[in-house]
Design an enzyme around this catalytic site. Structure first.
Site: not given
Ligand code: 26Q
Length: 828
Positions: A352, A540-541, A546, A647, A651
């Site tokens: 991702h 979004k975050r 971004k 995503t 939406k």
């Molecule tokens: C990993 C290790 C330690 C702490 C946190 C994490 C961690 C947690 C969540 C790393 C990444 C995430 C989330 C990532 C994320 O939401 N990515 C998004 O995924 C979406 C679905 O595929 C995409 O549409 C987005 O572009 C992408 O940023």
């Protein structure tokens, strides 16, 4: 208080509405011991949820039975996050009983929306990745697929965001404090998970099952969320007289801490032991449970890959690779080669992100101490892999070191996931291309057939049918009902893009949705929004890539323009932001403060209502359901090459918002689908940003010195224009100028402003705007997650649906009512 006694089922008429009403009133009495007049909204909500639980019980049981006895493959979707939001409304919708419930409650003087709002959001995720997992669950159940979710039951979900003087503060999200209506604790299915070596620590993983209801198909799948508990009776929690009670309790607390919190970080890797424990707990408990169910079907473990597909959502559950190997080797005594091929054939992995700072790498020492046997197995996997690489690339030490699973004293989780899976997919065409040609090029060259693309999608049931019921009705009135179950049929809608009657209808729907949001903003913030202004939304975050900063600087520029020419002809705009910043992410938090500060300046200035800015606090799934249907414009402005897919862009498109965006992630496919005339694209391409990173040639200072508008807004950050302490926003001055603007904010600024100008002009032609909206809605069918899920099923999991016997609502209600009345007779 004068209360009528609970209705007796035998007295009710035949209609669904009356039956529903009876069940609801009976539940109020049975669950809470109150009558309607005495019941609080929360009691009403839980009673309604209890009615739904009754209604799905038989289907849930039937679905499980079907899966246990069928020859079909089962899919297990492992994810450290499931961002479910609320379930009452979507459960009723999927059951086909939303309107029935609505009517039944209105007749009692209850507004179903208010009850829905009594439900806490299940915020077990950070953003896109977690919400995608939740959409998959909905899609798998709706597609009658034997698909199970496996996750963690965090006691505290993603933090609650509050603003104090424009700054973000984080508060714990105690979503479970009043109990959770949709979970079923299954202590009988608990499993033990072991950590450590000399002092083995045993943790009891207790599952809580959440039913996942398919769309009007009598399927109820299961999301299994694991909770860590001390194993009572194990040494960890035994009060043996030698140790005092307090230390034992401390020990229990430290075990339970494993599933206490969701890590509120979506983009930077942090090597925390607790997180590694979480990941192993998820993987080990899920695999044990999967194998137990598999064995109950009397099938040999060596055939696992024929009947089971396990999906790894990003690298967070990548320990499934060595854990499955451990089970096959140590517990099933299968030889290495055989075990390895079963493992690879069973597992698949989705990537991702391409941000290097988000790629997980665990320090070897920490890993070894916590999971010694797992480490040994990873080491063996690495040796086998490097040996194979050596045969293919003799002498190419650098390449082999770059690809190794263990290198530089770190375990590279993405490498582990790639080596141990038969499929590796990206989440949008561009993203997959970047994986194949840059980030994972070596792997893609070595394993060309493993790599594939699966462009993300969103659940049109939640994001259109449910969140925007008025638009859904308009669509159905125009093209019939097919699209509800086959979202690709939305394409029909395009035929009516020039129909002025339809144009007016969708404008009226948008206006009502904008009024709803305006009402919320008025009640919560005392700020009046004009529904005649363009609602321009970035939700979004908060992250540098971004580029909320680009949006903010552009708003300042617009403000400066209006101040200089008060009579300038621009369409009134309302800029709406929502999103959380990771607690330790300084620049993201400063961005929130900046936008709130700009909002303060603009909203308190008399600008003939031309400009308003609002940052909505505590953005979450439910707030998204309010904002998205009300959006005219969708801001998708990430630095090209950085956003894997997005995503929210899908939406918003589905709800008739027009995208202003870069050629990044799925925006590219949105542009292909909607057509160039129905989107506002601007800025550098991914190839251009890559070239700048590689070869240099960009100097943000040059832009600063040569562009007066940019210079002005940059100076306003630091020259006292903002009513904040002097250095509050110098971080932006540094990142944009001293650090040469890594995200090309200044480089893209003029193109962005120019795209906004085009957008503004187009909005003036309302017919043209509405035509664009209709075209976007019509072409959004390919971003429905059912399409994505069908591709996963066919290409990655090779699974087929299993259809249960379908039953009418009337019959379901009759059975549930009958059970209900039998129960009340028994209780008498
Ligand atoms: C990993 C290790 C330690 C702490 C946190 C994490 C961690 C947690 C969540 C790393 C990444 C995430 C989330 C990532 C994320 O939401 N990515 C998004 O995924 C979406 C679905 O595929 C995409 O549409 C987005 O572009 C992408 O940023």
């Amino acid at each position: 208080m004068d209360c009528e006694s609970g209705n007796d089922f035998s007295e009710t008429g035949n209609s669904e509405v009356e039956k529903f009403q009876t069940m609801f009133l009976n539940k109020l009495t049975a669950v809470h011991g109150v009558c309607l007049q005495q019941a609080s909204p929360w009691q009403q909500y839980t009673a309604l949820a209890a009615v739904v639980r009754d209604l799905i019980g038989a289907d849930w049981q039937q679905t499980k039975q079907l899966y246990a006895t069928s020859e079909t493959k089962q899919v297990y979707y492992l994810s450290i996050e499931f961002l479910l939001g609320r379930l009452l409304g979507s459960n009723l919708l999927n059951l086909g009983l939303y309107d029935v419930a609505d009517k039944a409650l209105s007749k009692l003087g209850i507004c179903i929306n208010e009850l829905e709002q009594a439900e806490p959001d299940a915020g077990l995720g950070n953003g896109g990745l977690g919400r995608l997992a939740a959409c998959y669950l909905d899609s798998m159940a709706s597609g009658s697929l034997p698909g199970h979710g496996c996750g963690l039951r965090y006691k505290y979900g993603l933090f609650e965001q509050r603003f104090v003087e424009g700054m973000q503060y984080e508060y714990p999200d105690g979503w479970l404090k009043d109990g959770y209506a949709w979970e079923y604790r299954r202590p009988d299915d608990a499993v033990e998970v072991m950590f450590g070596k000399d002092e083995i620590e045993t943790v009891l993983a207790v599952p809580y099952d959440v039913p996942i209801i398919g769309y009007q198909n009598n399927v109820v799948n299961t999301l299994r969320l694991w909770s860590a508990e001390a194993a009572i009776g194990s040494s960890a929690c035994l009060i043996d007289g030698h140790q005092d009670c307090q230390s034992e309790i401390d020990n229990c607390n430290s075990i339970e801490a494993i599933t206490n919190i969701l890590y509120p970080d979506d983009s930077t890797y942090q090597g925390k032991v607790l997180r590694l424990k979480q990941q192993y707990l998820l993987v080990s408990a899920s695999l044990k449970s999967i194998l137990r169910d598999y064995k109950a079907q009397n099938r040999p473990v060596k055939d696992l890959d024929k009947y089971v597909a396990i999906h790894i959502n990003d690298t967070h559950p990548a320990l499934a690779v060595p854990e499955l190997m451990r089970i096959l080797l140590d517990e099933e005594h299968i030889a290495w080669d055989r075990a390895w091929s079963i493992t690879i054939n069973t597992l698949s992995y989705t990537n991702h992100t391409v941000l290097p700072e988000a790629l997980e790498k665990w320090p070897v020492d920490m890993f070894k101490a916590l999971l010694p046997r797992i480490y040994e197995i990873i080491n063996d996997i690495n040796e086998h892999f490097c040996h194979d690489l050596w045969l293919c690339y003799p002498g190419e030490w650098d390449k082999i070191a770059q690809m190794a699973v263990i290198a530089d004293n770190q375990v590279h989780m993405a490498h582990l996931a790639i080596v141990g899976s038969h499929s590796v997919n990206g989440v949008a065409k561009l993203h997959t291309e970047i994986l194949k040609t840059q980030v994972m090029k070596n792997f893609s060259d070595y394993y060309p057939i493993k790599f594939n693309n699966k462009t993300n999608g969103v659940a049109h049931r939640r994001w259109l049918i449910k969140a925007n019921a008025a638009l859904a009705k308009t669509i159905t009135k125009t093209i019939g009902e097919d699209w509800l179950k086959q979202p690709a049929a939305l394409a029909e809608f395009a035929k009516y893009a020039d129909d002025s009657g339809l144009q007016q209808d969708i404008a009226a729907v948008k206006r009502t949705n904008k009024l709803n949001l305006a009402k919320y903003v008025w009640e919560k913030y005392d700020i009046r929004l004009s529904v005649d202004s363009i609602f321009d939304v970035q939700i979004k975050r908060i992250h540098s890539y971004k580029r909320q900063l680009l949006n903010a600087l552009h708003i300042m520029d617009l403000y400066n323009k209006i101040k200089a020419q008060p009579n300038i002809d621009i369409t009134p705009r309302t800029f709406i932001f929502g999103g959380k910043a990771a607690a330790g992410y300084y620049e993201a938090k400063a961005t929130i403060k900046l936008i709130n500060t700009i909002a303060g300046i603009i909203n308190n200035d008399k600008l003939q209502d031309k400009l308003k800015v609002i940052f909505l606090e505590d953005y979450n799934v439910s707030l998204a359901e309010l904002v998205i249907p009300a959006a005219d414009v969708s801001e998708q402005i990430s630095t090209a090459g950085k956003e894997a897919s997005g995503t929210g862009n899908m939406k918003l498109m589905m709800n008739g918002a027009i995208t202003i965006g870069t050629l990044d992630g799925a925006n590219i496919e949105i542009k292909e689908a909607a057509g160039e005339d129905n989107i506002f694209i601007f800025g550098l391409t991914a190839n251009q940003t890559t070239d700048f990173y590689k070869y240099g040639g960009y100097h943000s200072w040059d832009i600063y010195h040569s562009d007066d508008r940019i210079k002005t807004v940059m100076e306003q950050l630091v020259n006292g224009f903002m009513p904040v302490p002097k250095d509050e926003f110098s971080v932006f001055y540094s990142s944009l100028l001293h650090e040469n603007d890594q995200y090309f904010v200044l480089k893209d600024f003029n193109a962005y402003a120019e795209a906004h100008q085009r957008l503004d002009n187009r909005f003036k032609d309302q017919a043209a705007w509405r035509r664009m909206a209709i075209n976007n809605i019509a072409q959004s069918g390919r971003f429905a997650i059912d399409r994505t899920f069908a591709e996963y099923s066919e290409d990655i999991w090779t699974v087929n649906p299993v259809r249960p016997q379908e039953e009418t609502n009337e019959a379901t209600l009759d059975k549930a009512c009958a059970r209900d009345s039998r129960a009340s007779i028994l209780m008498q």
